[in-house]
Design a protein around this motif. Structure first.
Motif, mmCIF file in Angstrom:
data_model
loop_
_atom_site.group_PDB
_atom_site.id
_atom_site.type_symbol
_atom_site.label_atom_id
_atom_site.label_comp_id
_atom_site.label_asym_id
_atom_site.label_seq_id
_atom_site.Cartn_x
_atom_site.Cartn_y
_atom_site.Cartn_z
ATOM 1 N N PHE A 184 -9.912 4.548 4.791
ATOM 2 C CA PHE A 184 -8.792 4.196 3.917
ATOM 3 C C PHE A 184 -7.550 3.813 4.723
ATOM 4 O O PHE A 184 -6.772 2.964 4.292
ATOM 5 C CB PHE A 184 -8.481 5.351 2.965
ATOM 6 C CG PHE A 184 -9.487 5.493 1.866
ATOM 7 C CD1 PHE A 184 -9.410 4.708 0.726
ATOM 8 C CD2 PHE A 184 -10.534 6.387 1.983
ATOM 9 C CE1 PHE A 184 -10.341 4.833 -0.284
ATOM 10 C CE2 PHE A 184 -11.473 6.512 0.976
ATOM 11 C CZ PHE A 184 -11.378 5.736 -0.167
ATOM 12 N N MET A 185 -7.355 4.424 5.881
ATOM 13 C CA MET A 185 -6.226 4.033 6.725
ATOM 14 C C MET A 185 -6.389 2.597 7.205
ATOM 15 O O MET A 185 -5.417 1.843 7.303
ATOM 16 C CB MET A 185 -6.114 4.989 7.908
ATOM 17 C CG MET A 185 -5.697 6.396 7.531
ATOM 18 S SD MET A 185 -3.987 6.524 7.005
ATOM 19 C CE MET A 185 -3.158 6.524 8.568
ATOM 20 N N SER A 186 -7.617 2.197 7.480
ATOM 21 C CA SER A 186 -7.863 0.812 7.900
ATOM 22 C C SER A 186 -7.592 -0.153 6.751
ATOM 23 O O SER A 186 -7.041 -1.237 6.962
ATOM 24 C CB SER A 186 -9.309 0.665 8.385
ATOM 25 O OG SER A 186 -9.555 1.500 9.488
ATOM 26 N N LEU A 229 -5.943 7.218 -3.350
ATOM 27 C CA LEU A 229 -7.401 7.328 -3.415
ATOM 28 C C LEU A 229 -7.944 8.062 -2.194
ATOM 29 O O LEU A 229 -8.827 8.921 -2.308
ATOM 30 C CB LEU A 229 -8.021 5.929 -3.517
ATOM 31 C CG LEU A 229 -9.552 5.869 -3.643
ATOM 32 C CD1 LEU A 229 -10.009 6.610 -4.887
ATOM 33 C CD2 LEU A 229 -10.013 4.413 -3.677
ATOM 34 N N GLY A 230 -7.408 7.726 -1.018
ATOM 35 C CA GLY A 230 -7.825 8.430 0.191
ATOM 36 C C GLY A 230 -7.473 9.915 0.131
ATOM 37 O O GLY A 230 -8.231 10.772 0.601
ATOM 38 N N THR A 231 -6.309 10.225 -0.462
ATOM 39 C CA THR A 231 -5.902 11.623 -0.596
ATOM 40 C C THR A 231 -6.859 12.393 -1.502
ATOM 41 O O THR A 231 -7.273 13.523 -1.185
ATOM 42 C CB THR A 231 -4.470 11.697 -1.146
ATOM 43 O OG1 THR A 231 -3.578 11.081 -0.219
ATOM 44 C CG2 THR A 231 -4.052 13.142 -1.366
ATOM 45 N N VAL A 232 -7.199 11.806 -2.637
ATOM 46 C CA VAL A 232 -8.096 12.477 -3.576
ATOM 47 C C VAL A 232 -9.468 12.703 -2.940
ATOM 48 O O VAL A 232 -10.035 13.802 -3.032
ATOM 49 C CB VAL A 232 -8.229 11.642 -4.870
ATOM 50 C CG1 VAL A 232 -9.293 12.235 -5.772
ATOM 51 C CG2 VAL A 232 -6.897 11.579 -5.595
ATOM 52 N N LEU A 257 -3.289 13.936 2.926
ATOM 53 C CA LEU A 257 -1.942 13.468 2.610
ATOM 54 C C LEU A 257 -1.443 12.381 3.559
ATOM 55 O O LEU A 257 -0.507 11.653 3.224
ATOM 56 C CB LEU A 257 -0.972 14.659 2.621
ATOM 57 C CG LEU A 257 -1.172 15.679 1.504
ATOM 58 C CD1 LEU A 257 -0.236 16.854 1.673
ATOM 59 C CD2 LEU A 257 -0.951 15.031 0.142
ATOM 60 N N ILE A 258 -2.026 12.273 4.736
ATOM 61 C CA ILE A 258 -1.595 11.234 5.682
ATOM 62 C C ILE A 258 -1.802 9.847 5.089
ATOM 63 O O ILE A 258 -0.964 8.954 5.252
ATOM 64 C CB ILE A 258 -2.350 11.378 7.022
ATOM 65 C CG1 ILE A 258 -1.813 12.589 7.794
ATOM 66 C CG2 ILE A 258 -2.198 10.126 7.880
ATOM 67 C CD1 ILE A 258 -2.557 12.876 9.073
#
Length: 270
Positions: A77-79, A189-192, A221-222
């Protein structure tokens, strides 16, 4: 489209170079790890230089901290959020360049056109419009093309072509708004998903340990933090683009009114 692709390549190149630099840094660290090489390096360097290098390694630069934070989050998700940032900036830079090139001294242009039109040099006035960039000159050229027709036809032509030019100014802005909405959405979405994985880990361990919960929540959370930052950056650029569009639109409207007045004066003198 070619300019947009070029801007995208320019924005993504530093990411590739950064990855290559990171690989070279790891190779150099492995090479220095040899005890003989490390002893010779410490012997050849002054004490002050060694201390500064140790401080640099301990503190780390902003670039290293960003890379560490990026890797601490969910890589997938960071990408995606980073890709949204690059694409959004590419569209923003392309619009800013286009709008900046479209800005001209409209008052000077209308003064030159009025002088030529009142002297009856219509072809020279058309030449000035053709050689001047921007939507203002294009609208004036369309009006001069129908200067021998009725004022209603001239006005209709200017208004119609003005709508086309306004649409050209806003081209690509819908993509920017899409990226602004996508960035925090991907972060959430990445957090969930990260929280779901953290609870799965708690279930596997059979214990609600603060360490397990804290580590999972941090990673989750990042992505949200990074997504919100990307959205804020793109929003600033988007508002700047909107201000330039409003300025150009007001220039087009004022120039259209001035051109109609000039053509009316020209017709009354003939």
């Amino acid at each position: 489209m070619k300019h947009l692709v070029l801007i995208f390549l320019l924005l993504i190149t530093p990411l590739v170079v950064s990855a290559q630099d990171g690989k070279q840094l790891n190779d150099s660290v492995v090479a220095v790890s040899d005890s003989t090489a490390l002893d010779s390096l410490n012997a050849s360097l002054p004490v002050e230089a060694v201390d500064e290098s140790m401080l640099d390694d301990e503190e780390g630069g902003v670039h290293k901290r960003l890379k560490k934070t990026f890797l601490d989050g969910n890589a997938a998700f960071m990408s995606l959020v980073a890709l949204v940032l690059v694409l959004g900036l590419a569209f923003c830079i392309e619009r800013i360049i286009y709008l900046s090139l479209s800005e001209i001294n409209a008052k000077k242009l209308m003064g030159d056109l009025e002088e030529k039109i009142m002297d009856g040099k219509i072809e020279e006035a058309k030449t000035i419009c053709r050689e001047t960039r921007g939507p203002v000159a294009s609208i004036c050229y369309q009006g001069l093309m129908r200067i021998n027709e009725s004022m209603e036809d001239v006005e209709r032509s200017i208004v119609s072509y003005g709508s086309v030019q306004s649409a050209n100014l806003e081209k690509g802005c819908s993509w920017i708004t899409l990226f602004i909405a996508m960035a925090p959405s991907l972060g959430f979405l990445g957090t969930v998903i990260g929280m779901v994985l953290a609870f799965d880990r708690i279930q596997e361990m059979g214990d609600i340990s603060p360490t397990i919960v804290a580590s999972g929540m941090k990673v989750a959370l990042i992505t949200t933090i990074f997504g919100i930052i990307v959205a804020l950056i793109l929003q600033i650029f988007y508002n700047y683009i909107l201000s330039k569009i409003e300025h150009l639109t007001s220039q087009m409207e004022e120039s259209a009114i001035s051109l109609l007045d000039i053509i009316m004066k020209y017709k009354l003198t003939r």
